[in-house]
Each structure stands twice: as structure tokens, then as C-alpha cells.
Design an enzyme around this catalytic site. Structure first.
Site, PDB file in Angstrom:
ATOM      1  N   GLU A   1     -38.174-110.608-106.799  1.00  0.00           N
ATOM      2  CA  GLU A   1     -39.009-109.364-106.534  1.00  0.00           C
ATOM      3  C   GLU A   1     -40.170-109.949-106.155  1.00  0.00           C
ATOM      4  OE1 GLU A   1     -38.829-110.847-109.446  1.00  0.00           O
ATOM      5  OE2 GLU A   1     -40.987-111.169-109.761  1.00  0.00           O
TER       6      GLU A   1
ATOM      7  N   LYS B   1     -47.413-121.762-104.145  1.00  0.00           N
ATOM      8  CA  LYS B   1     -46.058-121.265-104.169  1.00  0.00           C
ATOM      9  C   LYS B   1     -45.054-121.748-103.388  1.00  0.00           C
ATOM     10  CE  LYS B   1     -46.969-116.565-106.180  1.00  0.00           C
ATOM     11  NZ  LYS B   1     -48.626-116.207-105.889  1.00  0.00           N
TER      12      LYS B   1
ATOM     13  N   SER C   1     -56.067-122.144-104.905  1.00  0.00           N
ATOM     14  CA  SER C   1     -54.642-122.357-105.163  1.00  0.00           C
ATOM     15  C   SER C   1     -54.136-121.479-103.890  1.00  0.00           C
ATOM     16  CB  SER C   1     -54.067-121.133-106.153  1.00  0.00           C
ATOM     17  OG  SER C   1     -54.867-119.829-106.127  1.00  0.00           O
TER      18      SER C   1
END
Ligand SMILES: *Cc1c(COP(=O)(O)O)cnc(C)c1O
Length: 400
Positions: free
Chosen positions: A117, A95, A384
């Protein structure tokens, strides 16, 4: 097979085939178009690319390595399993790749506040990190129940200096956090920017987040050629919104010899309501400002979804994945909670790699198909993220 010129997708309206677009009120469309124009203007400039790639290298720790999981491959007995080690990135997952891009863009555009959020807190921590680095205010909305559950991430966000807004309305979880953050955004969309956490939302976000994540596949493709002298036979990744998967797939779309597989969460089973296998079971609809496959009821409202991996439980999915499914370039499959847990433990104990529960879905599917493939075949799996965040949960669940 068709050639995929990724620079040609999406079209000017933000569509990948019939998916994507901007299903938003005109005021907001104007703001999104400004973000798109600013992005297109700076994205290929040396200044922006140098700044981003300098951070990828010296801050995130890129390129992330490719690791050949010898013991796991031998145990399963079949194809070679390789991991793209996004778990080694600063903050522990992929991310950060797009959060840095979004934070830099916000700074270049002179925005005063970055809003988002967060559910489990992964996007919140990565974004708060990027904003601390770039020097821009960050405000994260999070449901009170999630705040209770995700204590370490909440603490990290506070330390990183972001403003954490607890959301006490409705179910006090992700959906209400989205509504709350979005209301704050609408107070001043000209000066604020809403940093979306995956390849979802209105155009240009699915395109921008993909571009920022495409570094993963670009590196991996070259690393496979350098280390093994050939491309992988199969490349796979887990799919929630779809950012880590599209980041890996983008580099291989034109390589007809490389089979691409996206792995969705089957949760407690595809035959139960407790899953989030959007591409497997969903139908076309609209959600959060764009068109995609969604898990919906007869009225078109999104169904409640579930996965053991909280980063995968989203009722929609990135528009480019919908397109790639329809044209048959990517195959989408699913893995349930038990298979995920088994892969989580097996990878931990055969390789000393504790994967994120999200990533463990991709690992599980690789384990499932590797045994039926020859030993000269290679499967590249995008790892990931790392599983520190999930360790206590899994240990409790399995009574370790
Ligand atoms: C958030 C997250 C995901 C799911 O998001 P995508 O946009 O589908 O990639 C997958 N893996 C990890 C480790 C995550 O934190």
C-alpha cells in the site's frame, strides 16, 4: 550499560523484549516463517550481499556523504550539525535501501508479485522502482483521496510500470489501502509477497527492514571517524514507523558515548488529538500483526493520527524502538508542525538543502538543542529525504 548485540535481536519469535512477534492467523504465520527462513539463509551469502551492495553503490549512489552544515551551525551558535545525506539517494530518500532488499528477496524466493500500500506515494515509488529494476510485477494499492493529492508520485508509479489499484472504500486513504492490499495478498500468499514500508508488521519484517537500512549507520559511523576523527556526540532521526532512525542507530547502539534521539511528530500539539507521537503518548497494544506502543482508544482501536509530514502519521511504531525506549538507550522527543516548517525554511535558506517534511522534524530538534551545546560537540542528523514532494505544499501554506 548493557551491550547490545544486534545479531541477538529479535529472538526466534521475532520479539524485541515484549514487542514485535507475529500476531497473525496460523496460515499466515507459516508464510512469514518461510520468508524468514529464506532471508536468514541468503542474507549472509556473498551472492546476495554482492548483488545488494553493487546496487547500493552503482544504482542508489551510496555511500551517501556526510555534510557539515557550517552556516546553519554558525547561525544557531553551538554544536556542529552534520547531515547524513540520504536525500541524495536515487528516488530521493532512504526507502530505496529496503525496497531493493525486499525486491531481491522476492526474486530469490521465486515470488510472482510484490504487493504494497502507499499513502503519500513515497513507498509506492521506491518499491515500483526496485521492482522495475529487478524485473518483478508490482501492485500498489492507494486511496482515491491520496491519488488526487499526490499526483506526481502517481504518475511516476504508472511510468515505472506498476499496477496502481485505486481504493474507493471507507476513508479512501492509507488505512483502507492497507486493507485492500492485504486482501489481495491473502488470495495467494505463497506466490505473492507483501513488501512492508518500514520496520513494522509481523516478524521478520522489522528485522529485515532494519538490516537493509543499517547501511546508513554503518557508513555514517565510519565517515565520522574518517572525516572528524571521532564519533558524533548525538545522532538523531525522525520516527514514523522508524526505519530511517533504526538504520542510523544500529551502528551506534554499542557506543555508550553516543546519545541517540528519535524525533516524533507532535503535529498540532501533544495536547490536541492531531499528532502522531506514538512513543511519547502511546501505550502497549497490537496493530498490523505485531505488538508495539500505539495511540489507541479505550477499546484498543488505533486512533486517527496526524502530522504535517504524511510519512510520519502512523499510530504504531517499530517494535525495536519500543524496546530501546523502555531500556533507556534511545530518547524519544517530539517536534510540532510549526517547528518543522521553520526548520524546513531555515535549512533551505542557510544551506540550499530543501528537506522532506519528515526529515525536517529531526533538523528542528537539532536546531533546538544545538545552541546549548559547546562548539566542539557534534550532532549527526539523518536527512532521510529531500523535499521536492513538499515544495508546493509549503509554498502554498506560507504564501510564498
Ligand atoms: C517514509 C519516510 C519517513 C518515515 O519512515 P520511517 O520508517 O520512520 O523512516 C521519513 N523520511 C522520509 C523522507 C520518508 O519518505
Amino acid at each position: 550499560m548493557k551491550k547490545f548485540d544486534i545479531s541477538a535481536l529479535p529472538n526466534d519469535e521475532g520479539y524485541f523484549g515484549e514487542y514485535g512477534g507475529q500476531i497473525i492467523p496460523p496460515e499466515l504465520k507459516k508464510v512469514m516463517d518461510e520468508i524468514c527462513d529464506a532471508y536468514l539463509k541468503i542474507k549472509d551469502t556473498d551472492e546476495f550481499q554482492d548483488e545488494l551492495h553493487d546496487l547500493y553503490q552503482h544504482y542508489v549512489g551510496r555511500p551517501s556523504p556526510i555534510f557539515y552544515a557550517k552556516r546553519l551551525s554558525k547561525k544557531i551558535g553551538g554544536a556542529k550539525i552534520l547531515f547524513k545525506r540520504e536525500d541524495l539517494n536515487h528516488t530521493g530518500a532512504h526507502k530505496i535501501n529496503h525496497c531493493l532488499g525486499e525486491a531481491l528477496l522476492a526474486k530469490h524466493m521465486g515470488k510472482t508479485k510484490v504487493l504494497a500500500e502507499t499513502g503519500a506515494g513515497q513507498h509506492g515509488v521506491a518499491l515500483a522502482t526496485a521492482c522495475a529494476l529487478v524485473g518483478i510485477d508490482c501492485e500498489i494499492h492507494m486511496g482515491e483521496i491520496d491519488i488526487e493529492k499526490e499526483h506526481p508520485n502517481v504518475t511516476k508509479m504508472k511510468i515505472l510500470g506498476c499496477k496502481l489499484v485505486p481504493v474507493s472504500r471507507g476513508t479512501k486513504t492509507l488505512k483502507d489501502a492497507v486493507d485492500s492490499a492485504f486482501e489481495e495478498y491473502l488470495r495467494d500468499p505463497v506466490n505473492f509477497i507483501y513488501a512492508i514500508g518500514s520496520v513494522v508488521g509481523p516478524h521478520p519484517f522489522p528485522m529485515m527492514v532494519r538490516d537493509f537500512q543499517s547501511v546508513v549507520g554503518k557508513e555514517a559511523r565510519q565517515q565520522c571517524l574518517d572525516q572528524y576523527g571521532k564519533l558524533p556526540d548525538i545522532a538523531m532521526a525522525c520516527v514514523g514507523g522508524g526505519s530511517n532512525a533504526i538504520g542510523l542507530f544500529t551502528a551506534f547502539l554499542d557506543d555508550e558515548s553516543v546519545e541517540l534521539i528519535g524525533v516524533e511528530p507532535a503535529g498540532k500539539g501533544l495536547e490536541t488529538p492531531d499528532n502522531a507521537a506514538t512513543l511519547t503518548l502511546g501505550s502497549k497494544g497490537g496493530l498490523h500483526g505485531f505488538e508495539c506502543y500505539i495511540l489507541q482508544d479505550e477499546k484498543g482501536d488505533p486512533l486517527p493520527v496526524y502530522s504535517i509530514a504524511s510519512g510520519l502519521d502512523y499510530p504504531g511504531v517499530g517494535p525495536q524502538h519500543c524496546y530501546l525506549k523502555d531500556i533507556g538507550r534511545v530518547k524519544y522527543v517530539s517536534i510540532d508542525d510549526n517547528e518543522c516548517l521553520d526548520a524546513f525554511m531555515t535549512l533551505s535558506r542557510t544551506e540550499g538543502l530543501i528537506p522532506a517534511l519528515e526529515s525536517a522534524h529531526a533538523v528542528a530538534y537539532a536546531m533546538k538543542i544545538a545552541k546549548d551545546l559547546d562548539q566542539d560537540k557534534t550532532i549527526l542528523v539523518n536527512l532521510s529525504g529531500r523535499g521536492d514532494k513538499d515544495a508546493d505544499f509549503v509554498a502554498n501554506k506560507l504564501n510564498l
